[in-house]
Design a protein around this motif. Structure first.
Motif, PDB file in Angstrom:
ATOM      1  N   PRO A 184      -4.540   5.094  -2.437  1.00  0.00           N
ATOM      2  CA  PRO A 184      -5.057   6.472  -2.475  1.00  0.00           C
ATOM      3  C   PRO A 184      -3.920   7.502  -2.604  1.00  0.00           C
ATOM      4  N   LYS A 185      -4.276   8.689  -3.042  1.00  0.00           N
ATOM      5  CA  LYS A 185      -3.275   9.729  -3.213  1.00  0.00           C
ATOM      6  C   LYS A 185      -2.717  10.213  -1.884  1.00  0.00           C
ATOM      7  N   ASN A 186      -3.548  10.194  -0.857  1.00  0.00           N
ATOM      8  CA  ASN A 186      -3.140  10.654   0.461  1.00  0.00           C
ATOM      9  C   ASN A 186      -2.224   9.621   1.124  1.00  0.00           C
ATOM     10  N   GLU A 187      -1.028  10.070   1.524  1.00  0.00           N
ATOM     11  CA  GLU A 187      -0.053   9.154   2.121  1.00  0.00           C
ATOM     12  C   GLU A 187      -0.564   8.548   3.424  1.00  0.00           C
ATOM     13  N   LEU A 188      -1.269   9.342   4.219  1.00  0.00           N
ATOM     14  CA  LEU A 188      -1.801   8.846   5.476  1.00  0.00           C
ATOM     15  C   LEU A 188      -2.797   7.715   5.244  1.00  0.00           C
ATOM     16  N   MET A 189      -3.608   7.842   4.202  1.00  0.00           N
ATOM     17  CA  MET A 189      -4.563   6.791   3.874  1.00  0.00           C
ATOM     18  C   MET A 189      -3.850   5.520   3.416  1.00  0.00           C
ATOM     19  N   ARG A 190      -2.742   5.669   2.711  1.00  0.00           N
ATOM     20  CA  ARG A 190      -1.989   4.485   2.277  1.00  0.00           C
ATOM     21  C   ARG A 190      -1.389   3.767   3.490  1.00  0.00           C
ATOM     22  N   LYS A 191      -0.941   4.546   4.462  1.00  0.00           N
ATOM     23  CA  LYS A 191      -0.422   3.934   5.693  1.00  0.00           C
ATOM     24  C   LYS A 191      -1.538   3.216   6.452  1.00  0.00           C
ATOM     25  N   PHE A 192      -2.723   3.826   6.440  1.00  0.00           N
ATOM     26  CA  PHE A 192      -3.866   3.191   7.101  1.00  0.00           C
ATOM     27  C   PHE A 192      -4.224   1.878   6.408  1.00  0.00           C
ATOM     28  N   MET A 193      -4.178   1.851   5.071  1.00  0.00           N
ATOM     29  CA  MET A 193      -4.482   0.632   4.331  1.00  0.00           C
ATOM     30  C   MET A 193      -3.482  -0.472   4.667  1.00  0.00           C
ATOM     31  N   ARG A 194      -2.233  -0.084   4.862  1.00  0.00           N
ATOM     32  CA  ARG A 194      -1.228  -1.072   5.272  1.00  0.00           C
ATOM     33  C   ARG A 194      -1.620  -1.711   6.593  1.00  0.00           C
ATOM     34  N   GLU A 195      -2.074  -0.914   7.537  1.00  0.00           N
ATOM     35  CA  GLU A 195      -2.475  -1.435   8.846  1.00  0.00           C
ATOM     36  C   GLU A 195      -3.710  -2.319   8.739  1.00  0.00           C
ATOM     37  N   VAL A 196      -4.651  -1.934   7.882  1.00  0.00           N
ATOM     38  CA  VAL A 196      -5.860  -2.739   7.682  1.00  0.00           C
ATOM     39  C   VAL A 196      -5.498  -4.120   7.150  1.00  0.00           C
TER      40      VAL A 196
ATOM     41  N   GLN B 202     -15.621  -5.109  -7.167  1.00  0.00           N
ATOM     42  CA  GLN B 202     -14.387  -5.704  -7.678  1.00  0.00           C
ATOM     43  C   GLN B 202     -13.937  -5.038  -8.970  1.00  0.00           C
ATOM     44  N   GLU B 203     -14.882  -4.703  -9.829  1.00  0.00           N
ATOM     45  CA  GLU B 203     -14.536  -4.012 -11.070  1.00  0.00           C
ATOM     46  C   GLU B 203     -13.938  -2.640 -10.776  1.00  0.00           C
ATOM     47  N   ASN B 204     -14.472  -1.942  -9.772  1.00  0.00           N
ATOM     48  CA  ASN B 204     -13.927  -0.632  -9.391  1.00  0.00           C
ATOM     49  C   ASN B 204     -12.484  -0.759  -8.918  1.00  0.00           C
ATOM     50  N   VAL B 205     -12.200  -1.803  -8.146  1.00  0.00           N
ATOM     51  CA  VAL B 205     -10.830  -2.027  -7.682  1.00  0.00           C
ATOM     52  C   VAL B 205      -9.919  -2.335  -8.867  1.00  0.00           C
ATOM     53  N   ARG B 206     -10.411  -3.132  -9.791  1.00  0.00           N
ATOM     54  CA  ARG B 206      -9.623  -3.452 -10.989  1.00  0.00           C
ATOM     55  C   ARG B 206      -9.261  -2.177 -11.756  1.00  0.00           C
ATOM     56  N   VAL B 207     -10.233  -1.305 -11.935  1.00  0.00           N
ATOM     57  CA  VAL B 207     -10.004  -0.057 -12.674  1.00  0.00           C
ATOM     58  C   VAL B 207      -8.998   0.822 -11.929  1.00  0.00           C
ATOM     59  N   ILE B 208      -9.095   0.873 -10.617  1.00  0.00           N
ATOM     60  CA  ILE B 208      -8.155   1.671  -9.826  1.00  0.00           C
ATOM     61  C   ILE B 208      -6.727   1.165 -10.029  1.00  0.00           C
ATOM     62  N   TYR B 209      -6.535  -0.160  -9.927  1.00  0.00           N
ATOM     63  CA  TYR B 209      -5.206  -0.732 -10.114  1.00  0.00           C
ATOM     64  C   TYR B 209      -4.683  -0.442 -11.519  1.00  0.00           C
ATOM     65  N   GLN B 210      -5.538  -0.621 -12.512  1.00  0.00           N
ATOM     66  CA  GLN B 210      -5.113  -0.410 -13.891  1.00  0.00           C
ATOM     67  C   GLN B 210      -4.823   1.066 -14.177  1.00  0.00           C
ATOM     68  N   THR B 211      -5.562   1.955 -13.517  1.00  0.00           N
ATOM     69  CA  THR B 211      -5.414   3.392 -13.765  1.00  0.00           C
ATOM     70  C   THR B 211      -4.185   3.976 -13.077  1.00  0.00           C
ATOM     71  N   PHE B 212      -3.973   3.576 -11.829  1.00  0.00           N
ATOM     72  CA  PHE B 212      -2.941   4.229 -11.021  1.00  0.00           C
ATOM     73  C   PHE B 212      -1.637   3.444 -10.906  1.00  0.00           C
ATOM     74  N   ASN B 213      -1.632   2.170 -11.269  1.00  0.00           N
ATOM     75  CA  ASN B 213      -0.442   1.355 -11.006  1.00  0.00           C
ATOM     76  C   ASN B 213       0.157   0.730 -12.243  1.00  0.00           C
ATOM     77  N   LYS B 214      -0.295   1.113 -13.426  1.00  0.00           N
ATOM     78  CA  LYS B 214       0.300   0.576 -14.641  1.00  0.00           C
ATOM     79  C   LYS B 214       1.661   1.218 -14.924  1.00  0.00           C
TER      80      LYS B 214
ATOM     81  N   PRO C 290       0.808  -1.229   0.000  1.00  0.00           N
ATOM     82  CA  PRO C 290       0.000   0.000   0.000  1.00  0.00           C
ATOM     83  C   PRO C 290       0.836   1.272   0.000  1.00  0.00           C
ATOM     84  N   LEU C 291       2.022   1.219   0.593  1.00  0.00           N
ATOM     85  CA  LEU C 291       2.880   2.403   0.633  1.00  0.00           C
ATOM     86  C   LEU C 291       3.504   2.681  -0.735  1.00  0.00           C
ATOM     87  N   GLU C 292       3.669   1.632  -1.539  1.00  0.00           N
ATOM     88  CA  GLU C 292       4.284   1.773  -2.859  1.00  0.00           C
ATOM     89  C   GLU C 292       3.257   2.090  -3.945  1.00  0.00           C
ATOM     90  N   ALA C 293       1.990   1.819  -3.662  1.00  0.00           N
ATOM     91  CA  ALA C 293       0.944   2.036  -4.657  1.00  0.00           C
ATOM     92  C   ALA C 293       0.711   3.534  -4.874  1.00  0.00           C
TER      93      ALA C 293
END
Length: 393
Positions: A310-322, A381-393, A304-307
């Motif tokens: 989300p754009k917000n760094e704090l939210m990415r850290k929170f996702m790591r904890e989740v 699930q489709e929304n997650v797929r689009v997010i990965y394809q949009t932001f992590n390609k 999550p920290l490398e993705a």
């Protein structure tokens, strides 16, 4: 029988805890008997067997035109679009080696398994990531091809992006019909396996006497079990109560996918009971995890920290904890300690998601509730797929 490789160990695996103290104990109780570990010896030859037809396509085509061009040609071939004579010849040989829709395949059963996969929504992706994928790192042997193909350098973000794409596409309505996108994804994955295997054997110091052939048929079965049985166990842990029809469909779906991936039919389980026995034999003959296992686990932990979302760094850290919370909730302390995963406090807020699904599951016997869950879960699930394809390609 081939010489028994160094990796093959009976009853010395860290997985023994899973079957005696963990969730596996309940699986064995449901199975009704303790499998005889000596029966696992019959599977040793599969550590030295692989997908020869797909490897031949790599030799004849992919190594000449490159992997991206090879997969574009494969997509065109499946879609009945133009391919040149060399491409057609290579793929004709591959597709002539198996029947695309054999008589035993029942797409009405597959549909039920796909509906279960979709109605689990975000929880399905959590189980795949934090239970199936992370738990698989406990075995040192099956993960060695990841190390040799540079998975750590490429990062966990890419692997998750590819896995989410694969999962979402193969679980859509009629996704596994010939020419459908899900069918393409399965065949492209088969070629990824072949391309990786050929390159590892040609360009590295891989020791087959120690590890078996990279991405061999026995390890491919373990991956198939991860997407079927282990996924089902994880869903139950999250509060889902799949019907017998859904369970039957799930295993039938993954039997067909396993077959398309080149796994021999005699290895592929048709029922949950057969899958439990197969998982027991595979896990209980695995050498313990090693430094590579811990490195892969750490990379996934920090994904999550490398993705880029989300754009917000704090939210990415929170996702790591989740995700760490779900690791401990699904895998248990023993496995997480072996992988050296830290505990979390903030991530415990994720329990709310589990409560939500447990509440919803109480009314899943109502058709309108189930149909809505399938639609909503598929959209999630489709929304997650689009997010990965949009932001992590």
């Amino acid at each position: 029988m081939e010489t028994v490789p160094f990796r093959y160990r009976q009853n010395t695996s860290s997985f023994a805890h899973y079957w005696t103290e963990g969730i596996g104990k309940d699986l064995l109780e449901n199975l009704g008997f303790q499998p005889d570990i000596k029966n696992a010896d019959q599977f040793v030859p599969y550590l030295f067997k692989w997908d020869n037809p797909a490897d031949q396509v790599v030799f004849d085509l992919y190594q000449k035109i490159g992997f991206p061009n090879g997969n574009r040609a494969l997509s065109n071939y499946i879609s009945k679009k133009y391919v040149d004579s060399d491409e057609k010849k290579a793929f004709d040989q591959l597709f002539d080696s198996f029947t695309i829709e054999p008589d035993w395949v029942d797409f009405s059963r597959i549909r039920k398994g796909a509906e279960l996969s979709r109605r689990a929504g975000i929880s399905a992706l959590i189980v795949l990531r934090d239970y199936c994928l992370m738990g698989g790192y406990e075995s040192s042997a099956i993960n060695k091809p990841l190390i040799y193909t540079g998975a750590l350098k490429k990062g966990a973000v890419k692997r998750l992006t590819d896995t989410v794409e694969f999962w979402v596409q193969i679980t859509k309505e009629d996704a596994l019909r010939n020419h459908a996108e899900g069918f393409k994804q399965v065949m492209m994955t088969r070629m990824i396996h072949a391309y990786s295997r050929v390159n590892i054997l040609q360009h590295s110091d891989w020791d087959s006497h120690k590890w078996g052939i990279p991405i061999n048929q026995w390890d491919l079965l373990a991956t198939q079990l991860g997407f079927s049985l282990v996924f089902l166990v994880g869903l139950r842990r999250m509060g889902f109560q799949p019907s017998e029809e859904e369970i039957d469909g799930l295993f039938h779906k993954w039997k067909y996918i396993g077959y398309l991936l080149g796994i021999p039919l005699e290895l592929l389980p048709e029922t949950e009971a057969e899958a439990i026995e197969a998982l027991y034999y595979w896990t209980m003959t695995q050498a313990n995890g090693d430094a590579d296992s811990k490195a892969l686990a750490k990379a996934l932990q920090n994904e999550p920290l490398e993705a880029n979302y989300p754009k917000n760094e704090l939210m990415r850290k929170f996702m790591r904890e989740v995700h760490l919370y779900y690791n401990y909730y699904l895998l248990g302390d023993y496995s997480c300690n072996l992988l050296e995963l830290p505990k979390t406090t903030v991530g415990k807020l994720a329990i709310v998601n589990i409560w939500k699904y447990k509440k919803l599951e109480k009314n899943m016997h109502l058709d309108e509730v189930r149909q809505k869950a399938i639609l909503d879960g598929g959209n999630e699930q489709e929304n997650v797929r689009v997010i990965y394809q949009t932001f992590n390609k």
